[in-house]
Scaffold this motif. Structure first.
Motif, PDB file in Angstrom:
ATOM      1  N   ALA A  41      46.931  41.930  29.846  1.00 31.21           N
ATOM      2  CA  ALA A  41      48.021  42.013  30.821  1.00 31.21           C
ATOM      3  C   ALA A  41      49.375  41.807  30.145  1.00 31.21           C
ATOM      4  O   ALA A  41      50.346  42.499  30.455  1.00 31.21           O
ATOM      5  CB  ALA A  41      47.815  40.981  31.932  1.00 31.21           C
ATOM      6  N   ALA A  45      51.989  44.868  30.119  1.00 28.96           N
ATOM      7  CA  ALA A  45      53.270  44.658  30.813  1.00 28.96           C
ATOM      8  C   ALA A  45      54.418  44.984  29.861  1.00 28.96           C
ATOM      9  O   ALA A  45      55.410  45.613  30.240  1.00 28.96           O
ATOM     10  CB  ALA A  45      53.377  43.215  31.313  1.00 28.96           C
ATOM     11  N   TRP A  58      50.481  51.670  33.010  1.00 28.46           N
ATOM     12  CA  TRP A  58      50.503  51.095  34.360  1.00 28.46           C
ATOM     13  C   TRP A  58      49.085  50.985  34.912  1.00 28.46           C
ATOM     14  O   TRP A  58      48.717  50.000  35.545  1.00 28.46           O
ATOM     15  CB  TRP A  58      51.361  51.955  35.296  1.00 28.46           C
ATOM     16  CG  TRP A  58      52.825  51.812  35.081  1.00 28.46           C
ATOM     17  CD1 TRP A  58      53.670  52.731  34.523  1.00 28.46           C
ATOM     18  CD2 TRP A  58      53.643  50.677  35.411  1.00 28.46           C
ATOM     19  NE1 TRP A  58      54.954  52.229  34.487  1.00 28.46           N
ATOM     20  CE2 TRP A  58      54.968  50.981  35.026  1.00 28.46           C
ATOM     21  CE3 TRP A  58      53.377  49.440  36.004  1.00 28.46           C
ATOM     22  CZ2 TRP A  58      56.024  50.100  35.212  1.00 28.46           C
ATOM     23  CZ3 TRP A  58      54.439  48.556  36.186  1.00 28.46           C
ATOM     24  CH2 TRP A  58      55.745  48.890  35.795  1.00 28.46           C
ATOM     25  N   GLY A  62      47.232  47.440  35.834  1.00 30.18           N
ATOM     26  CA  GLY A  62      46.627  47.152  37.133  1.00 30.18           C
ATOM     27  C   GLY A  62      45.205  46.649  36.983  1.00 30.18           C
ATOM     28  O   GLY A  62      44.792  45.681  37.632  1.00 30.18           O
ATOM     29  N   LEU A  65      45.248  43.002  35.621  1.00 31.71           N
ATOM     30  CA  LEU A  65      45.676  42.075  36.675  1.00 31.71           C
ATOM     31  C   LEU A  65      44.580  41.915  37.724  1.00 31.71           C
ATOM     32  O   LEU A  65      44.342  40.811  38.221  1.00 31.71           O
ATOM     33  CB  LEU A  65      46.974  42.575  37.318  1.00 31.71           C
ATOM     34  CG  LEU A  65      48.202  42.560  36.402  1.00 31.71           C
ATOM     35  CD1 LEU A  65      49.338  43.369  37.016  1.00 31.71           C
ATOM     36  CD2 LEU A  65      48.645  41.138  36.098  1.00 31.71           C
ATOM     37  N   ARG A  70      44.768  38.719  40.186  1.00 37.26           N
ATOM     38  CA  ARG A  70      46.173  38.805  40.604  1.00 37.26           C
ATOM     39  C   ARG A  70      46.343  40.117  41.374  1.00 37.26           C
ATOM     40  O   ARG A  70      46.945  41.072  40.899  1.00 37.26           O
ATOM     41  CB  ARG A  70      47.073  38.698  39.372  1.00 37.26           C
ATOM     42  CG  ARG A  70      47.027  37.289  38.782  1.00 37.26           C
ATOM     43  CD  ARG A  70      47.422  37.196  37.330  1.00 37.26           C
ATOM     44  NE  ARG A  70      48.765  37.652  37.030  1.00 37.26           N
ATOM     45  CZ  ARG A  70      49.263  37.684  35.781  1.00 37.26           C
ATOM     46  NH1 ARG A  70      48.547  37.290  34.753  1.00 37.26           N
ATOM     47  NH2 ARG A  70      50.476  38.119  35.572  1.00 37.26           N
ATOM     48  N   ASP A  72      47.883  41.183  44.191  1.00 30.50           N
ATOM     49  CA  ASP A  72      49.175  41.732  44.622  1.00 30.50           C
ATOM     50  C   ASP A  72      49.888  42.400  43.453  1.00 30.50           C
ATOM     51  O   ASP A  72      50.493  43.466  43.601  1.00 30.50           O
ATOM     52  CB  ASP A  72      50.067  40.632  45.225  1.00 30.50           C
ATOM     53  CG  ASP A  72      49.534  40.124  46.565  1.00 30.50           C
ATOM     54  OD1 ASP A  72      48.673  40.810  47.158  1.00 30.50           O
ATOM     55  OD2 ASP A  72      49.969  39.046  47.004  1.00 30.50           O
ATOM     56  N   GLU A  73      49.803  41.757  42.284  1.00 37.33           N
ATOM     57  CA  GLU A  73      50.441  42.334  41.096  1.00 37.33           C
ATOM     58  C   GLU A  73      49.725  43.608  40.656  1.00 37.33           C
ATOM     59  O   GLU A  73      50.365  44.569  40.221  1.00 37.33           O
ATOM     60  CB  GLU A  73      50.436  41.322  39.947  1.00 37.33           C
ATOM     61  CG  GLU A  73      51.356  40.136  40.187  1.00 37.33           C
ATOM     62  CD  GLU A  73      51.189  39.070  39.116  1.00 37.33           C
ATOM     63  OE1 GLU A  73      51.631  39.308  37.979  1.00 37.33           O
ATOM     64  OE2 GLU A  73      50.589  38.020  39.409  1.00 37.33           O
ATOM     65  N   GLN A  75      48.170  45.661  42.636  1.00 36.49           N
ATOM     66  CA  GLN A  75      48.573  46.682  43.607  1.00 36.49           C
ATOM     67  C   GLN A  75      49.966  47.221  43.252  1.00 36.49           C
ATOM     68  O   GLN A  75      50.190  48.433  43.286  1.00 36.49           O
ATOM     69  CB  GLN A  75      48.571  46.071  45.009  1.00 36.49           C
ATOM     70  CG  GLN A  75      48.784  47.098  46.097  1.00 36.49           C
ATOM     71  CD  GLN A  75      48.585  46.510  47.494  1.00 36.49           C
ATOM     72  OE1 GLN A  75      48.176  45.366  47.660  1.00 36.49           O
ATOM     73  NE2 GLN A  75      48.870  47.304  48.494  1.00 36.49           N
ATOM     74  N   ALA A  76      50.869  46.338  42.882  1.00 38.98           N
ATOM     75  CA  ALA A  76      52.233  46.754  42.516  1.00 38.98           C
ATOM     76  C   ALA A  76      52.224  47.635  41.267  1.00 38.98           C
ATOM     77  O   ALA A  76      52.924  48.653  41.204  1.00 38.98           O
ATOM     78  CB  ALA A  76      53.114  45.523  42.300  1.00 38.98           C
ATOM     79  N   ALA A  77      51.405  47.255  40.292  1.00 36.31           N
ATOM     80  CA  ALA A  77      51.325  48.034  39.045  1.00 36.31           C
ATOM     81  C   ALA A  77      50.788  49.437  39.318  1.00 36.31           C
ATOM     82  O   ALA A  77      51.337  50.428  38.833  1.00 36.31           O
ATOM     83  CB  ALA A  77      50.443  47.317  38.025  1.00 36.31           C
TER      84      ALA A  77
END
Length: 112
Positions: A41, A45, A58, A62, A65, A70, A72-73, A75-77
């Motif tokens: 990660a 990142a 990306w 994901g 994470l 993690r 939420d992170e 999902q964001a990635a």
């Protein structure tokens, strides 16, 4: 004398100051394969910071994470990764991340 592992070779390049998004992606990929999601990660990142348009980074970020819980992170990635991949016409990456996101949303709904 033992042959250095791929991870050791890549870490040596990084230590020599040969930092790049591609190197970080390679390190992140190797770390994931070695079940070291924490280090993966960090490297992935860094790859996305160095090259925001790197859809493969990306996608793996994901994954790392997600393995770390993690969600939420993750999902964001994946959401960012899909946008990036669409902009670049990388339809395969878009498909894969769409599947990952759907699975993640099912997982989150099941947990509620």
């Amino acid at each position: 004398m033992e042959e250095p592992t791929m991870r050791e070779k890549l870490e040596k390049l990084l230590a020599q100051g040969r930092d790049s998004a591609l190197l970080r992606f390679g390190l992140g990929d190797v770390c994931l394969k070695e079940h070291d999601a924490e280090q993966a990660a960090i490297h992935l990142a860094q790859a996305t910071q160095q090259q925001a348009g790197y859809s493969a980074a990306w996608k793996l970020l994901g994954k790392a994470l997600h393995q770390l819980g993690r969600l939420d992170e993750a999902q964001a990635a994946w959401t960012t990764g899909m946008t990036v991949a669409q902009q670049q016409g990388d339809l395969q990456a878009v498909k894969e991340m769409t599947v990952f996101l759907k699975r993640l949303q099912k997982q989150q709904q099941a947990a509620e």
